[in-house]
Design a protein around this motif. Structure first.
Motif, PDB file in Angstrom:
ATOM      1  N   ARG A  78       0.834  -1.194   0.000  1.00 18.46           N
ATOM      2  CA  ARG A  78       0.000   0.000   0.000  1.00 18.46           C
ATOM      3  C   ARG A  78       0.874   1.250   0.000  1.00 18.46           C
ATOM      4  O   ARG A  78       0.622   2.218  -0.729  1.00 18.46           O
ATOM      5  CB  ARG A  78      -0.908  -0.008   1.226  1.00 18.46           C
ATOM      6  CG  ARG A  78      -1.961   1.063   1.162  1.00 18.46           C
ATOM      7  CD  ARG A  78      -3.068   0.858   2.151  1.00 18.46           C
ATOM      8  NE  ARG A  78      -3.945   2.018   2.139  1.00 18.46           N
ATOM      9  CZ  ARG A  78      -4.282   2.713   3.211  1.00 18.46           C
ATOM     10  NH1 ARG A  78      -3.844   2.342   4.397  1.00 18.46           N
ATOM     11  NH2 ARG A  78      -5.076   3.761   3.112  1.00 18.46           N
ATOM     12  N   ASN A  87      -2.137   2.461  -7.903  1.00 24.38           N
ATOM     13  CA  ASN A  87      -3.478   1.930  -7.653  1.00 24.38           C
ATOM     14  C   ASN A  87      -4.238   2.848  -6.720  1.00 24.38           C
ATOM     15  O   ASN A  87      -3.692   3.790  -6.149  1.00 24.38           O
ATOM     16  CB  ASN A  87      -3.376   0.550  -7.019  1.00 24.38           C
ATOM     17  CG  ASN A  87      -3.085  -0.513  -8.060  1.00 24.38           C
ATOM     18  OD1 ASN A  87      -3.760  -0.574  -9.077  1.00 24.38           O
ATOM     19  ND2 ASN A  87      -2.052  -1.292  -7.818  1.00 24.38           N
ATOM     20  N   ASP A  88      -5.504   2.514  -6.520  1.00 24.96           N
ATOM     21  CA  ASP A  88      -6.344   3.275  -5.618  1.00 24.96           C
ATOM     22  C   ASP A  88      -6.043   2.819  -4.187  1.00 24.96           C
ATOM     23  O   ASP A  88      -6.473   1.756  -3.777  1.00 24.96           O
ATOM     24  CB  ASP A  88      -7.817   3.031  -5.971  1.00 24.96           C
ATOM     25  CG  ASP A  88      -8.723   3.771  -5.009  1.00 24.96           C
ATOM     26  OD1 ASP A  88      -8.223   4.679  -4.322  1.00 24.96           O
ATOM     27  OD2 ASP A  88      -9.908   3.420  -4.940  1.00 24.96           O
ATOM     28  N   SER A  90      -6.979   4.134  -1.386  1.00 15.96           N
ATOM     29  CA  SER A  90      -7.996   4.373  -0.364  1.00 15.96           C
ATOM     30  C   SER A  90      -8.830   3.120  -0.110  1.00 15.96           C
ATOM     31  O   SER A  90      -9.493   2.992   0.910  1.00 15.96           O
ATOM     32  CB  SER A  90      -8.902   5.535  -0.774  1.00 15.96           C
ATOM     33  OG  SER A  90      -9.563   5.189  -1.979  1.00 15.96           O
ATOM     34  N   ASP A  91      -8.748   2.186  -1.031  1.00 18.38           N
ATOM     35  CA  ASP A  91      -9.496   0.938  -0.866  1.00 18.38           C
ATOM     36  C   ASP A  91      -8.616  -0.081  -0.130  1.00 18.38           C
ATOM     37  O   ASP A  91      -7.814  -0.785  -0.745  1.00 18.38           O
ATOM     38  CB  ASP A  91      -9.900   0.406  -2.252  1.00 18.38           C
ATOM     39  CG  ASP A  91     -10.782  -0.811  -2.122  1.00 18.38           C
ATOM     40  OD1 ASP A  91     -11.244  -1.095  -0.988  1.00 18.38           O
ATOM     41  OD2 ASP A  91     -11.007  -1.490  -3.142  1.00 18.38           O
ATOM     42  N   LYS A  93      -9.357  -2.759   1.271  1.00 22.57           N
ATOM     43  CA  LYS A  93      -9.718  -4.151   0.979  1.00 22.57           C
ATOM     44  C   LYS A  93      -8.745  -4.819   0.007  1.00 22.57           C
ATOM     45  O   LYS A  93      -8.487  -6.017   0.112  1.00 22.57           O
ATOM     46  CB  LYS A  93     -11.124  -4.179   0.369  1.00 22.57           C
ATOM     47  CG  LYS A  93     -12.146  -4.838   1.271  1.00 22.57           C
ATOM     48  CD  LYS A  93     -13.428  -4.994   0.519  1.00 22.57           C
ATOM     49  CE  LYS A  93     -14.519  -5.426   1.451  1.00 22.57           C
ATOM     50  NZ  LYS A  93     -15.829  -5.337   0.822  1.00 22.57           N
ATOM     51  N   ARG A  94      -8.215  -4.033  -0.903  1.00 25.58           N
ATOM     52  CA  ARG A  94      -7.290  -4.596  -1.891  1.00 25.58           C
ATOM     53  C   ARG A  94      -6.048  -5.159  -1.222  1.00 25.58           C
ATOM     54  O   ARG A  94      -5.367  -6.007  -1.777  1.00 25.58           O
ATOM     55  CB  ARG A  94      -6.853  -3.517  -2.879  1.00 25.58           C
ATOM     56  CG  ARG A  94      -7.952  -2.837  -3.607  1.00 25.58           C
ATOM     57  CD  ARG A  94      -7.358  -1.643  -4.328  1.00 25.58           C
ATOM     58  NE  ARG A  94      -6.293  -2.092  -5.213  1.00 25.58           N
ATOM     59  CZ  ARG A  94      -6.454  -2.261  -6.516  1.00 25.58           C
ATOM     60  NH1 ARG A  94      -7.630  -2.039  -7.046  1.00 25.58           N
ATOM     61  NH2 ARG A  94      -5.460  -2.660  -7.250  1.00 25.58           N
ATOM     62  N   THR A 143     -10.909  -3.091   7.851  1.00 25.42           N
ATOM     63  CA  THR A 143     -12.017  -2.877   6.919  1.00 25.42           C
ATOM     64  C   THR A 143     -13.362  -2.938   7.630  1.00 25.42           C
ATOM     65  O   THR A 143     -14.408  -2.838   6.996  1.00 25.42           O
ATOM     66  CB  THR A 143     -12.001  -3.940   5.810  1.00 25.42           C
ATOM     67  OG1 THR A 143     -11.996  -5.221   6.432  1.00 25.42           O
ATOM     68  CG2 THR A 143     -10.787  -3.811   4.940  1.00 25.42           C
ATOM     69  N   GLU A 145     -14.817  -5.452   8.881  1.00 30.83           N
ATOM     70  CA  GLU A 145     -15.526  -6.571   8.273  1.00 30.83           C
ATOM     71  C   GLU A 145     -15.450  -7.785   9.196  1.00 30.83           C
ATOM     72  O   GLU A 145     -14.441  -7.958   9.880  1.00 30.83           O
ATOM     73  CB  GLU A 145     -14.815  -6.966   6.965  1.00 30.83           C
ATOM     74  CG  GLU A 145     -15.681  -6.866   5.747  1.00 30.83           C
ATOM     75  CD  GLU A 145     -14.941  -7.443   4.552  1.00 30.83           C
ATOM     76  OE1 GLU A 145     -15.581  -8.134   3.779  1.00 30.83           O
ATOM     77  OE2 GLU A 145     -13.714  -7.220   4.421  1.00 30.83           O
TER      78      GLU A 145
END
Lengths: 284, 396
Positions: A78, A87-88, A90-91, A93-94, A143, A145
């Motif tokens: 990250r 890449n993004d 802010s996500d 989850k990736r 996350t 989750e």
């Protein structure tokens, strides 16, 4: 209802089969312990095959952490992505990668999960998994989750008893100790590997094999896998049953330590071979 | 009562918890044992007992609880087999009612009569005598609710009890002498209680340095922390009365060498004096004083020996068993010096504990060192003492 009946390529005792079914019915992990080479790991393979389930293996090493089984948050990736803007970022989850246990929980269908050689890890390792194995769920704070198993996976845990497992962990499991196969069961097992082995050769080889196992002084007793190797060697080199009666060829495939080989060879030559007190611990 | 089984297990020292006991009831509620005592034996064992060293005690507790039990094990099978045998016998409803009306006293009287007349030979069918498949009140597999069941050959329902009776796992029990594997497990406690401190740690300074050198591309530097492990010294009695135990001691040695990274070992005969031998033949030696002076005091010392000797070997100057060996200081003084330096010292004795009180020299040595039996239980206790300073027998 899952009912494990065994498979053609794996011979197991009735008790073990029953215990597997008890563990499946109660939804609790099954701990399988026993001498090395008694087919602990193969049991899980056979269950997955017999029930037609997906099979996940989690091999434990001395450095394995409980967290790794759940998920890994790849912060470095990250950070790198943030640096170059590939890449993004802010996500989050990736960057969450599920471990083997997480994979088993997240799976849509019921899976068979093998936690292999749990005693290799740190003593605290099993304790760190208590809640996760009880609830079959865990929470990922990054996350927000919760990963929860839709169907409780069938968990098989093997141990070589290098370390003792903590009591709270054991309380939640079903335990089975694989006894060393009796001669009859062993004949069946060998037949799975060598369907057309000569009967006389097998009988004679097994006789010698169990004779060697009777030595209490051995550092490492030969196990099933060593027997299979030995038989393979015997078959390839075409040794007859008569030759085994006289001496033991390829002793090195059965015994891996120099001291053990010495003990067996010595006793084979003298009359002590028939004096059981030389071979058992009753001498003390 | 069924709960007695739980208390019986507890009484035998099998560590069963309520948690597991309730799990067993869940399993019974699901009928996972298939109404069979044999299956129950295995199922209950897998749920209640989590270590094979307790299997033997489980067997004893099982025998105690269910030893005299009369069950209908494999009932289903038996009923099915029974049904097969009576399939020829078809009764009308009225006949069945008639049979049901017979009372037990009458049946018993009838049975005695038949017995006297010697009718109880192989007999199939018929209305009066004993046999199978008939309507008579005696014999097996017949149709009569008040019938007496006799002689159905070997009863199968005691199988579970027989398995327990065999006590196959006696050798796994923890109070018999050990094999290498068991020793290794026991000795692993020496290791397990210490902070292992393994694994990796991010070396922050180096990481920043390298990242700067890489013009901002992140590079992580890990440092490995050192493994801490116990320091163990093993002193072994060789020769003389220890010869019968040499195999056992050798196993302990190989287990210890495999299990512990920093491991020193010395040999002695009966009692140690100013020299400790570094080889089994006792040719090479080091000075005991040197060992006491130079080694760290946090060594865990395990002395193995039968401690069986003449008291003079402990108390006399020149009391050593070997005639060529002269010692200026009595052995017991050397032992006390050792104890002063190395606080964590235990003595393992291969002789059974019940004999210890009969040997004077053992009593003397027990005053200096805490002594444990060289069995799995003893080794466990001893290691516990080494690591924590207390155990059931001794309290430092």
């Amino acid at each position: 209802m899952n009912y494990f009946k065994g498979t053609d390529d794996y011979v197991l005792s009735k008790e073990l089969r029953d215990n597997v079914n008890v563990s499946i019915a109660l939804g609790r992990p099954l701990i399988v312990k026993g001498e090395p080479g008694t087919g602990k790991t193969l049991l899980a393979h056979s269950i997955a095959k017999g029930l037609g389930k997906k099979f996940i293996v989690w091999n434990i090493k001395s450095t394995t952490k409980a967290q790794e089984g759940l998920y890994v948050y790849d912060t470095v990736q990250r950070l790198n992505d943030a640096r170059f803007g590939d890449n993004d970022v802010s996500d989050i989850k990736r960057y969450i990668k599920l471990g083997k246990l997480g994979e088993a929980f997240a799976s849509d269908e019921q899976v068979v999960l093998l936690i292999d050689e749990i005693d290799k890890a740190d003593i605290e390792f099993p304790n760190d998994l208590l809640n996760e194995l009880d609830e079959m769920s865990f929470y990922i704070p990054e996350t927000k989750e919760t990963i929860k198993a839709k169907t409780r996976p069938i968990v098989i845990i093997t141990s070589n008893s290098e370390k003792e497992l903590p009591d709270p962990f054991l309380r939640r499991c079903i335990f089975h100790y694989i006894e060393f196969p009796t001669q009859e069961l062993m004949e069946e097992i060998v037949h799975v590997h060598f369907p057309d082995i000569e009967k006389k050769l097998l009988r004679e080889a097994l006789k010698k094999f169990y004779w060697i196992r009777e030595f209490d002084m051995l550092r490492k007793k030969p196990s099933t896998s060593e027997l299979i190797d030995w038989l393979q060697a015997l078959i390839i080199s075409g040794i007859s049953a008569k030759d085994i009666e006289k001496e033991i060829p390829f002793l090195g495939t059965l015994l891996k330590k120099k001291e053990d080989i010495d003990i067996v060879e010595k006793s084979g030559k003298s009359h002590y071979a028939y004096n059981t007190s030389m071979r058992t611990r009753d001498v003390y | 009562m069924f709960i007695n089984f739980f208390f019986n297990l507890k009484a035998r020292g099998v560590p069963v918890s309520l948690h597991e006991w309730i799990t067993l009831h869940h399993a019974l509620a699901l009928n996972l044992n298939d109404c069979s005592l044999t299956n129950f034996y295995h199922m209950a064992r897998s749920i209640l007992v989590k270590n094979e060293i307790f299997y033997d005690r489980y067997d004893i507790a099982f025998l105690d609880t269910f030893g005299g039990i009369e069950t209908t094990d494999e009932m289903l099978e038996e009923i099915l087999a029974g049904l097969k045998k009576v399939k020829e016998l078809k009764l009308t409803e009225e006949e069945k009612r008639q049979i049901e009306q017979l009372n037990l006293d009458e049946v018993l009287r009838n049975f005695e009569e038949q017995l006297k007349q010697g009718h109880y030979k192989n007999h199939v069918g018929g209305n009066k005598a004993i046999g199978t498949g008939g309507r008579s009140t005696q014999g097996a597999w017949g149709y009569n609710p008040a019938g007496i069941r006799i002689g159905q050959g070997e009863s199968r329902h005691r199988r579970a009890v027989q398995i327990a009776e065999k006590r196959t796992f006696r050798n796994y029990s923890s109070d018999v002498t050990l094999d290498t594997r068991q020793m290794r497990v026991a000795l692993s406690h020496l290791r397990s209680l210490l902070p292992m401190g393994q694994g990796e740690k991010l070396d922050l300074k180096q990481t920043i340095d390298r990242t700067c050198k890489n013009a901002g591309e992140i590079e992580l530097v890990w440092e490995t922390k050192e493994k801490k492990s116990a320091k163990v010294m093993l002193l072994m009695d060789v020769g003389g009365s220890m010869t019968p135990f040499s195999e056992l001691v050798e196993r302990l040695f190989s287990a210890a060498a495999g299990q512990i990274s920093r491991f020193k070992h010395y040999y002695f005969h009966n009692c140690f004096y100013q020299d400790l031998w570094t080889d089994m033949e006792r040719n090479q030696s080091v000075s005991t004083m040197e060992v006491i002076k130079s080694e760290d005091s946090d060594y865990k010392v395990i002395i193995v020996g039968d401690a069986e000797m003449a008291p003079s070997e402990l108390t006399w100057v020149n009391g050593a068993i070997d005639y060529w060996y002269h010692n200026d200081t009595p052995g017991i003084v050397w032992m006390q010096r050792f104890k002063e330096k190395f606080k964590d010292t235990i003595w393992l004795n291969p002789l059974p504990k019940r004999t210890w009180d009969y040997v004077h020299s053992i009593r003397m040595i027990r005053d200096v060192f805490p002594m444990f039996e060289l069995t799995l239980d003893g080794l466990d206790e001893g290691v516990k003492y080494l690591m924590t300073g207390k155990c059931e027998l001794y309290n430092r």
